[in-house]
Design a protein around this motif. Sequence first.
Motif, mmCIF file in Angstrom:
data_model
loop_
_atom_site.group_PDB
_atom_site.id
_atom_site.type_symbol
_atom_site.label_atom_id
_atom_site.label_comp_id
_atom_site.label_asym_id
_atom_site.label_seq_id
_atom_site.Cartn_x
_atom_site.Cartn_y
_atom_site.Cartn_z
ATOM 1 N N TRP A 101 0.794 -1.219 0.000
ATOM 2 C CA TRP A 101 0.000 0.000 0.000
ATOM 3 C C TRP A 101 0.832 1.278 0.000
ATOM 4 C CZ3 TRP A 101 -5.447 -0.048 0.014
ATOM 5 C CH2 TRP A 101 -6.018 -1.318 0.084
ATOM 6 N N GLY A 102 2.147 1.132 0.273
ATOM 7 C CA GLY A 102 2.996 2.314 0.287
ATOM 8 C C GLY A 102 2.693 3.259 1.428
ATOM 9 N N ARG A 103 2.228 2.724 2.548
ATOM 10 C CA ARG A 103 1.895 3.562 3.701
ATOM 11 C C ARG A 103 1.985 2.742 4.982
ATOM 12 N NH1 ARG A 103 -4.300 4.858 2.291
ATOM 13 N NH2 ARG A 103 -3.422 4.930 0.193
ATOM 14 N N THR A 104 1.839 3.416 6.109
ATOM 15 C CA THR A 104 1.841 2.740 7.408
ATOM 16 C C THR A 104 0.421 2.684 7.940
ATOM 17 O OG1 THR A 104 2.163 4.779 8.677
ATOM 18 C CG2 THR A 104 4.147 3.647 7.858
ATOM 19 N N LEU A 105 0.235 1.865 8.965
ATOM 20 C CA LEU A 105 -1.099 1.730 9.562
ATOM 21 C C LEU A 105 -1.576 3.051 10.148
ATOM 22 C CD1 LEU A 105 -3.229 -0.471 9.996
ATOM 23 C CD2 LEU A 105 -2.272 -0.868 12.269
ATOM 24 N N GLU A 106 -0.634 3.870 10.615
ATOM 25 C CA GLU A 106 -0.997 5.166 11.194
ATOM 26 C C GLU A 106 -1.552 6.118 10.133
ATOM 27 O OE1 GLU A 106 1.321 2.931 13.859
ATOM 28 O OE2 GLU A 106 1.862 3.559 11.811
ATOM 29 N N ASP A 107 -1.218 5.862 8.858
ATOM 30 C CA ASP A 107 -1.720 6.718 7.776
ATOM 31 C C ASP A 107 -3.174 6.420 7.426
ATOM 32 O OD1 ASP A 107 0.798 7.868 7.552
ATOM 33 O OD2 ASP A 107 1.464 6.382 6.079
ATOM 34 N N ILE A 108 -3.676 5.279 7.863
ATOM 35 C CA ILE A 108 -5.025 4.842 7.492
ATOM 36 C C ILE A 108 -5.953 5.106 8.677
ATOM 37 C CG2 ILE A 108 -6.411 2.901 6.676
ATOM 38 C CD1 ILE A 108 -3.743 1.644 5.735
ATOM 39 N N PHE A 109 -6.764 6.131 8.538
ATOM 40 C CA PHE A 109 -7.613 6.535 9.657
ATOM 41 C C PHE A 109 -8.983 5.860 9.627
ATOM 42 C CE2 PHE A 109 -4.801 10.156 8.622
ATOM 43 C CZ PHE A 109 -4.094 10.218 9.808
ATOM 44 N N HIS A 110 -9.428 5.440 8.426
ATOM 45 C CA HIS A 110 -10.764 4.883 8.299
ATOM 46 C C HIS A 110 -10.802 3.472 8.874
ATOM 47 C CE1 HIS A 110 -14.608 3.710 6.582
ATOM 48 N NE2 HIS A 110 -14.787 4.959 6.161
ATOM 49 N N GLU A 111 -11.668 3.239 9.841
ATOM 50 C CA GLU A 111 -11.719 1.949 10.528
ATOM 51 C C GLU A 111 -12.117 0.820 9.578
ATOM 52 O OE1 GLU A 111 -14.036 -0.140 14.322
ATOM 53 O OE2 GLU A 111 -14.019 2.027 14.104
ATOM 54 N N HIS A 112 -13.067 1.105 8.675
ATOM 55 C CA HIS A 112 -13.506 0.074 7.723
ATOM 56 C C HIS A 112 -12.363 -0.329 6.806
ATOM 57 C CE1 HIS A 112 -16.041 -2.253 5.096
ATOM 58 N NE2 HIS A 112 -15.793 -1.458 4.068
ATOM 59 N N MET A 113 -11.560 0.645 6.388
ATOM 60 C CA MET A 113 -10.433 0.355 5.501
ATOM 61 C C MET A 113 -9.382 -0.473 6.228
ATOM 62 S SD MET A 113 -8.251 3.036 3.202
ATOM 63 C CE MET A 113 -7.112 2.476 1.928
ATOM 64 N N GLN A 114 -9.128 -0.162 7.502
ATOM 65 C CA GLN A 114 -8.194 -0.962 8.300
ATOM 66 C C GLN A 114 -8.646 -2.415 8.378
ATOM 67 O OE1 GLN A 114 -7.837 0.920 12.119
ATOM 68 N NE2 GLN A 114 -6.508 2.559 11.374
ATOM 69 N N GLU A 115 -9.948 -2.604 8.542
ATOM 70 C CA GLU A 115 -10.500 -3.956 8.644
ATOM 71 C C GLU A 115 -10.296 -4.725 7.343
ATOM 72 O OE1 GLU A 115 -14.868 -6.163 9.082
ATOM 73 O OE2 GLU A 115 -14.697 -3.984 9.244
#
Length: 355
Positions: free
Chosen positions: A82-96
């Motif tokens: 994804w070219g990013r870290t988990l901290e960059d992803i704020f949307h809970e649904h997207m994290q799931e």
Amino acid sequence: MYLPPHDPHVDDPMRFKPLFRIHLMERKCATVECMYGHKGPHNGHIQIVKKDEFSTKCNQTDHHRMSGGRQEEFRTWLREEWGRTLEDIFHEHMQELILMKFIYTSQYDNCLTYRRIYLPPSSPDDLIKPGLFKGTYGSHGLEIVMLSFHGKKAKGTKITGDPNIPAGQQTVEIDLAHPLQLPGIENLCDFSELSRIVLEVQEQVRREEQEEERRQEEEDRSQQAASQPAAKPLGGEGAEGEETAAGAEGTTQDKAPASQPFVLPMGVISRNEDYPRTCRICFYGTGLIAGHGFTSPERTPGVFVLFDDDRFGFIWLELKSFSLYSRIKVSFQNAEAPSREAFDEMLKNIQSLAT
């Protein structure tokens, strides 16, 4: 493995990642090495399953593990995929969804089955050249779709899947017999106006399908009632053929009109805001949506938007979402890759050694 570019940059080139390699030595001696993981090449195995299909197996899956455990493996995978870290992803649904994809893909440990993909045939009458496209799929990221043409229909089939719609499913279907006339640019921003236009065409398509089913049932009853096949009235089949030809001709004439302004209606979400602001033509279509695990799948109305020879889009009406697709132009062959014939011969040699 050819990976799509990082979401949502559909116009960027594909990324290349080696998964295994084969060494052919003298006297028909061969070794297979798994390239998965971050500890370097290690022992693997390849087996021919059937025509156009083979499988790989890693014999040292401990080489795939990291000292930091699954958490480190997940963070490394996230940066690469994804070219990013988990901290960059704020949307809970997207994290799931991302976590689900990691769990699903990592369980195979490079023990995979490969099947050859045959690209669809091309015709001069096609709206654009068929082939493979990278497309944005909301929180799922970028996925690969194969566009093909079938008379008055065009189909987008998923080559890569996600937790909702798996690979092999028909993600979009375009009705080339029903072009859409978009409202002027001042009214195009109004989602309700676009929705009205699309739903009117959906109702028209539904009536046409019902009429076709009724006509087919009447023909079936007539054939069953007749003891001998009755000759068709003059003009019956010909008229139908003329109507089809006229419809096809009309669609062909509408294929390349002057460019018209295009903008997404207010409220429609797009992962990539850098979509073209002009388009050639739009058609009514349907998109496949489902719950996790491909539960309760259904086809929902949408708009197919042709931008140019290498890009198209699809507005998912029910989801209020927009997918942008860009053609894959990579030749799928790096400088050291063998030809198809050489690779097939290589697999045969390995198989003979194994037996």
